[in-house]
Design a protein around this motif. Structure first.
Motif, mmCIF file in Angstrom:
data_model
loop_
_atom_site.group_PDB
_atom_site.id
_atom_site.type_symbol
_atom_site.label_atom_id
_atom_site.label_comp_id
_atom_site.label_asym_id
_atom_site.label_seq_id
_atom_site.Cartn_x
_atom_site.Cartn_y
_atom_site.Cartn_z
ATOM 1 N N ALA A 1 -6.149 7.545 8.115
ATOM 2 C CA ALA A 1 -5.303 7.246 6.961
ATOM 3 C C ALA A 1 -6.117 6.705 5.795
ATOM 4 O O ALA A 1 -7.234 6.207 5.965
ATOM 5 C CB ALA A 1 -4.217 6.248 7.351
ATOM 6 N N ILE A 2 -5.501 6.816 4.631
ATOM 7 C CA ILE A 2 -6.047 6.244 3.406
ATOM 8 C C ILE A 2 -5.005 5.257 2.902
ATOM 9 O O ILE A 2 -3.888 5.643 2.561
ATOM 10 C CB ILE A 2 -6.297 7.331 2.334
ATOM 11 N N ASP A 3 -5.348 3.978 2.878
ATOM 12 C CA ASP A 3 -4.479 2.959 2.309
ATOM 13 C C ASP A 3 -4.889 2.767 0.853
ATOM 14 O O ASP A 3 -6.056 2.465 0.567
ATOM 15 C CB ASP A 3 -4.611 1.630 3.054
ATOM 16 N N ILE A 4 -3.930 2.937 -0.040
ATOM 17 C CA ILE A 4 -4.194 2.802 -1.472
ATOM 18 C C ILE A 4 -3.456 1.566 -1.969
ATOM 19 O O ILE A 4 -2.232 1.499 -1.923
ATOM 20 C CB ILE A 4 -3.719 4.054 -2.244
ATOM 21 N N ASP A 5 -4.225 0.578 -2.437
ATOM 22 C CA ASP A 5 -3.654 -0.664 -2.961
ATOM 23 C C ASP A 5 -3.346 -0.502 -4.441
ATOM 24 O O ASP A 5 -3.888 0.380 -5.105
ATOM 25 C CB ASP A 5 -4.663 -1.829 -2.846
ATOM 26 N N GLU A 6 -2.526 -1.421 -4.937
ATOM 27 C CA GLU A 6 -2.230 -1.445 -6.367
ATOM 28 C C GLU A 6 -3.533 -1.595 -7.148
ATOM 29 O O GLU A 6 -4.380 -2.417 -6.812
ATOM 30 C CB GLU A 6 -1.294 -2.609 -6.691
ATOM 31 N N GLY A 7 -3.710 -0.773 -8.165
ATOM 32 C CA GLY A 7 -4.909 -0.834 -8.997
ATOM 33 C C GLY A 7 -6.086 -0.033 -8.471
ATOM 34 O O GLY A 7 -7.109 0.078 -9.142
ATOM 35 N N SER A 8 -5.970 0.531 -7.279
ATOM 36 C CA SER A 8 -7.066 1.329 -6.712
ATOM 37 C C SER A 8 -7.208 2.644 -7.466
ATOM 38 O O SER A 8 -6.228 3.225 -7.908
ATOM 39 C CB SER A 8 -6.806 1.647 -5.238
ATOM 40 N N GLU A 9 -8.435 3.084 -7.570
ATOM 41 C CA GLU A 9 -8.721 4.397 -8.155
ATOM 42 C C GLU A 9 -8.761 5.421 -7.026
ATOM 43 O O GLU A 9 -9.213 5.112 -5.929
ATOM 44 C CB GLU A 9 -10.059 4.380 -8.881
ATOM 45 N N ILE A 10 -8.328 6.631 -7.329
ATOM 46 C CA ILE A 10 -8.379 7.711 -6.342
ATOM 47 C C ILE A 10 -9.453 8.694 -6.772
ATOM 48 O O ILE A 10 -9.495 9.099 -7.931
ATOM 49 C CB ILE A 10 -7.045 8.470 -6.271
ATOM 50 N N ASP A 11 -10.300 9.067 -5.840
ATOM 51 C CA ASP A 11 -11.265 10.130 -6.090
ATOM 52 C C ASP A 11 -10.508 11.446 -5.891
ATOM 53 O O ASP A 11 -10.367 11.932 -4.770
ATOM 54 C CB ASP A 11 -12.442 10.006 -5.119
ATOM 55 N N VAL B 1 0.824 -1.213 0.000
ATOM 56 C CA VAL B 1 0.000 0.000 0.000
ATOM 57 C C VAL B 1 0.859 1.264 0.000
ATOM 58 O O VAL B 1 1.994 1.257 0.453
ATOM 59 C CB VAL B 1 -0.973 0.088 1.209
ATOM 60 N N VAL B 2 0.247 2.313 -0.505
ATOM 61 C CA VAL B 2 0.729 3.670 -0.282
ATOM 62 C C VAL B 2 -0.238 4.236 0.742
ATOM 63 O O VAL B 2 -1.458 4.187 0.551
ATOM 64 C CB VAL B 2 0.731 4.506 -1.580
ATOM 65 N N LYS B 3 0.299 4.732 1.861
ATOM 66 C CA LYS B 3 -0.544 5.182 2.972
ATOM 67 C C LYS B 3 -0.416 6.691 3.125
ATOM 68 O O LYS B 3 0.678 7.210 3.324
ATOM 69 C CB LYS B 3 -0.113 4.489 4.266
ATOM 70 N N LEU B 4 -1.549 7.378 3.034
ATOM 71 C CA LEU B 4 -1.615 8.808 3.340
ATOM 72 C C LEU B 4 -2.221 8.934 4.724
ATOM 73 O O LEU B 4 -3.384 8.588 4.926
ATOM 74 C CB LEU B 4 -2.499 9.545 2.341
ATOM 75 N N THR B 5 -1.416 9.413 5.663
ATOM 76 C CA THR B 5 -1.898 9.578 7.030
ATOM 77 C C THR B 5 -2.100 11.058 7.310
ATOM 78 O O THR B 5 -1.161 11.843 7.196
ATOM 79 C CB THR B 5 -0.903 8.980 8.052
ATOM 80 N N PHE B 6 -3.316 11.419 7.642
ATOM 81 C CA PHE B 6 -3.672 12.806 7.947
ATOM 82 C C PHE B 6 -3.510 13.026 9.444
ATOM 83 O O PHE B 6 -4.151 12.341 10.254
ATOM 84 C CB PHE B 6 -5.108 13.103 7.515
ATOM 85 N N ALA B 7 -2.665 13.982 9.809
ATOM 86 C CA ALA B 7 -2.320 14.228 11.210
ATOM 87 C C ALA B 7 -3.542 14.517 12.074
ATOM 88 O O ALA B 7 -3.615 14.077 13.215
ATOM 89 C CB ALA B 7 -1.319 15.371 11.308
ATOM 90 N N LYS B 8 -4.508 15.249 11.528
ATOM 91 C CA LYS B 8 -5.718 15.600 12.288
ATOM 92 C C LYS B 8 -6.960 15.050 11.587
ATOM 93 O O LYS B 8 -8.032 15.657 11.616
ATOM 94 C CB LYS B 8 -5.815 17.126 12.430
ATOM 95 N N ALA C 1 -8.255 3.481 7.049
ATOM 96 C CA ALA C 1 -7.259 2.902 7.960
ATOM 97 C C ALA C 1 -7.048 3.851 9.135
ATOM 98 O O ALA C 1 -7.348 5.033 9.049
ATOM 99 C CB ALA C 1 -5.941 2.660 7.220
ATOM 100 N N SER C 2 -6.517 3.310 10.212
ATOM 101 C CA SER C 2 -6.278 4.092 11.436
ATOM 102 C C SER C 2 -7.559 4.791 11.895
ATOM 103 O O SER C 2 -7.545 5.944 12.298
ATOM 104 C CB SER C 2 -5.163 5.123 11.220
ATOM 105 N N LEU C 3 -8.637 4.067 11.852
ATOM 106 C CA LEU C 3 -9.942 4.654 12.170
ATOM 107 C C LEU C 3 -10.259 4.650 13.666
ATOM 108 O O LEU C 3 -11.197 5.292 14.093
ATOM 109 C CB LEU C 3 -11.051 3.897 11.421
#
Length: 129
Positions: free
Chosen positions: A100-110, A71-78, A91-93
């Motif tokens: 966080a937003i875990d992005i898997d291979e082949g996932s689409e991003i809005d 995954v590529v993980k975008l973790t938002f501090a707040k 993720a990290s809910l």
């Protein structure tokens, strides 16, 4: 990344080097989310922390861009304080602060929803600054 860290001085160059070093879908995804972040907030500041983590800041940390094997993980501090109508956070809910937003291979991003989340994080940082 030690080689790239010693050759590149600015955080942006270190992030460029990480993208190139990955050389696969993770590098492409990191480059894509980076472009979305920079477009959503032209005043964003790129930093490099914790021995190799790209970080985007504006009046505080907006998010980090970590790369793992799957995954590529975008973790938002707040992130817990942000509205997420598109339900990007997956993720990290459990925590009271980060999300966080875990992005898997082949996932689409809005892209619109991610840009809105970036702008909301900046607004939150400014309101608390």
């Amino acid at each position: 990344m030690a080689k790239a860290e010693s050759q590149a001085t600015s955080p942006s160059k270190l992030i460029d080097a990480r993208i190139k070093e990955l050389g696969d879908w993770r590098g492409q995804m990191l480059a894509r989310v980076r472009a979305i972040i920079k477009a959503a907030d032209p005043d964003v500041v790129e930093t490099w922390k914790w021995r190799g983590v790209p970080v985007w800041e504006h009046d505080g940390i907006i998010c980090t861009g970590e790369t793992y094997k799957k995954v590529v993980k975008l973790t938002f501090a707040k992130g817990a304080a942000l509205k997420d109508p598109a339900k990007l956070f997956n993720a990290s809910l459990e925590g009271n602060t980060r999300r966080a937003i875990d992005i898997d291979e082949g996932s689409e991003i809005d892209e619109k929803a991610l840009a809105a989340l970036i702008r909301a994080a900046v607004a939150l940082n400014k309101s608390k600054g």
